[in-house]
Design an enzyme around this catalytic site. Structure first.
Site, mmCIF file in Angstrom:
data_model
loop_
_atom_site.group_PDB
_atom_site.id
_atom_site.type_symbol
_atom_site.label_atom_id
_atom_site.label_comp_id
_atom_site.label_asym_id
_atom_site.label_seq_id
_atom_site.Cartn_x
_atom_site.Cartn_y
_atom_site.Cartn_z
ATOM 1 N N LYS A 172 0.984 -1.196 -0.061
ATOM 2 C CA LYS A 172 0.100 0.153 0.021
ATOM 3 C C LYS A 172 0.822 1.082 -0.008
ATOM 4 C CE LYS A 172 -3.884 2.021 2.840
ATOM 5 N NZ LYS A 172 -4.550 1.667 3.785
ATOM 6 N N SER A 227 -9.767 1.661 3.026
ATOM 7 C CA SER A 227 -8.782 2.643 1.980
ATOM 8 C C SER A 227 -7.692 1.410 1.251
ATOM 9 C CB SER A 227 -8.073 3.655 2.786
ATOM 10 O OG SER A 227 -7.270 3.083 3.925
ATOM 11 N N SER A 243 -9.805 -0.475 6.973
ATOM 12 C CA SER A 243 -9.256 -0.273 5.667
ATOM 13 C C SER A 243 -8.477 -1.625 5.384
ATOM 14 C CB SER A 243 -8.275 0.890 5.699
ATOM 15 O OG SER A 243 -8.840 1.866 5.667
HETATM 16 N N1 GLN Z 1 -12.991 3.968 6.519
HETATM 17 C C1 GLN Z 1 -12.280 4.460 7.705
HETATM 18 C C2 GLN Z 1 -12.205 5.870 7.283
HETATM 19 O O1 GLN Z 1 -12.231 6.523 6.434
HETATM 20 C C3 GLN Z 1 -11.079 3.665 8.084
HETATM 21 C C4 GLN Z 1 -10.156 4.106 7.250
HETATM 22 C C5 GLN Z 1 -8.920 3.206 7.652
HETATM 23 O O2 GLN Z 1 -9.104 2.236 8.147
HETATM 24 N N2 GLN Z 1 -7.650 3.702 7.220
HETATM 25 O O3 GLN Z 1 -11.490 6.462 8.362
#
Ligand code: GLN
Length: 479
Positions: free
Chosen positions: A79, A154, A178
């Protein structure tokens, strides 16, 4: 079977038996990325020129008859918020578009030591803020199961890359879901380790008390192999700890599974509920004891998370000021900043996308004098309650089963205009981060439209081995 369909153990066997070379394996993946990633857009950076020499080193070891680590020669993807020395690390943001990582994250160092072959960096929501990968400054990634849908987020690029066989495993980060949510949307295994189980050194910080790095893999065995490589104390991350292995003689018949009633109320799509309940039933039929439990503070988790995560993000992202890193308006002809303050303001306005700016504003507000007690401090108290809910539940059960997401992969564009409905994607995953617990997403079925659904298995602190073992039971039951 094509070379790009192998799991880690299968590829390792093939390399050892000299059925193919590490270079052949790497080339097969690079070719596949060249063909298939045109439509999926999982990768932001491909590093053909670096991947092949990495594979060559492994081939030399093989030809000398040296002992081969299980990850040696295994192609993987990272990532793009995890630093790999000398490669661009954008965090999906324009503000870091041309930022070159000056060192390796600890997890990368560990992978390199084992000889894993890094193919490239994968797409993500800007600074890991989002649930669909649509917040990336470089365009969305598509779900390999249906190109009109999101891969989740994400870490959508990493999940899609594993699902589309563009790499054997990948790394992601999980602050509120994420890793698990995109794993669920793309039908792969994803593990969010216990807070502290894996070093965060070299991970671009979003919300430091919640962030964890973890693996995406094709099955539980591979996931365990990668996690075992990543985990452990790192002197460069004071929150990391050594995992003391307790050996568990876990069997299905003695397994006690908790199912929280708060996770099966309004909001969950019937198709998802049906598939999750069927998976739980399978465990029951195999002899596991299923118990309804209660996590009474679940309803406050989303609000609590979006105060804490945005507060921490507002502090972490203060470093992007147009001076220290990346994009700067200082030299831009466009705005002509007249003083230092304008350099800060213009750089951040131009460099950050809408969601990141929204969160910085929310977090700054929650931390400001006069509101701090009402929001941030309150949220910390709620966080303790959420943790205590889990601790109480784990007195009675070995693991907790829930859905990962209330719905399967949604259409690109469906939620992007409505941040609140996007935030609801995380309703089942964020409590785990607030409590700091480990959890996996395990593929457990598909909807009528062929969209994968993940089962979330939440474990006690540092009991990754237990939830992975339970995942293994499920894979065996489905053989
Ligand atoms: N979707 C969640 C957010 O927008 C989690 C994001 C993540 O785990 N990096 O904060």
């Amino acid at each position: 079977m094509e070379l790009t369909e192998f799991t880690i153990t299968q590829a390792h066997d093939g390399l050892k038996k000299k059925e193919f070379s590490a270079i052949e394996l790497t080339e097969a993946y690079l070719d596949k990325i060249r063909q298939r990633d045109k439509e999926i857009s999982a990768f932001l950076t491909m590093i053909d020129d670096l991947a092949v020499p990495q594979a060559k080193e492994v081939d030399e070891k093989i030809s000398k008859g040296e002992n081969l680590d299980i990850l040696a020669g295994i192609p993987c993807a990272i990532k793009d918020n995890i630093l790999v020395e000398d490669l661009k690390c954008t965090a999906g943001s324009k503000i870091l578009e041309n930022y070159i990582a000056p060192y390796d994250a600890t997890v990368i160092q560990k992978l390199k030591e084992k000889g894993a072959v890094i193919l490239g960096k994968t797409n993500l929501d800007e600074f890991a803020m989002g649930s669909s990968t649509e917040n990336s400054a470089f365009g969305p990634t598509k779900n390999p199961y249906d190109l009109s849908r999101v891969p989740g987020g994400s870490s959508g690029g990493s999940a899609a890359a594993v699902a589309a066989n563009l790499c054997i495993f990948a790394l992601g980060s999980d602050t509120g879901g994420s890793i698990r949510q995109p794993a669920s949307f793309c039908g792969v295994v994803g593990l969010k380790p216990t807070y502290g189980a894996v070093s965060r050194y070299g991970l671009i910080a979003f919300a430091s008390s919640l962030d964890q790095i973890g693996p995406f893999a094709k099955n539980i065995e591979d996931c365990q192999i990668v996690f075992d490589t990543l985990k452990g104390k790192d002197p460069l991350d004071s929150t990391s700890v050594e995992l003391n292995h307790k050996f568990y003689t876990l069997n299905l018949k003695s397994l006690r599974i908790g199912v929280p009633k708060e996770y099966f109320t309004k909001g969950i799509e019937p198709a998802v509920e049906k598939i999750i309940k069927a998976a739980i039933k399978k465990f029951e039929e195999a002899g596991a004891k299923i118990e309804e439990i209660s996590l009474p503070h679940t309803e406050y988790a989303l609000a609590c998370y979006y105060i804490i995560a945005t507060s921490e993000a507002s502090a972490n992202l203060a470093r992007y000021d147009g001076i220290k890193y990346g994009y700067s308006e200082a030299k831009s002809e466009k705005r002509k900043a007249k003083n230092l303050l304008e350099v800060y303001l213009y750089s951040r306005e131009e460099g950050f996308g809408a969601e990141v700016r929204r969160r910085i504003m929310l977090g700054t507000y929650a931390l400001s004098a006069g509101y701090y007690e009402a929001y941030y401090l309150r949220a910390q108290k709620v966080r303790t309650k959420i943790r205590q809910d889990f601790e109480r539940a784990f007195e009675k059960v070995d693991a907790i089963f829930t859905p990962v997401s209330p719905f399967p992969a949604f259409k690109i564009g469906e939620k992007i205009e409505d941040p609140l409905s996007m935030y609801l994607s995380d309703i089942y995953t964020i409590s785990v981060n607030l409590a700091g617990l480990p959890a996996i997403s395990l593929p457990c079925g598909k909807t009528e439209n062929n969209l994968p659904i993940g089962l979330q298995i939440i474990g006690k602190y540092f009991e990754e081995d237990v939830i992975l073992k339970i995942g293994r039971f499920f894979e065996d039951l489905n053989k």
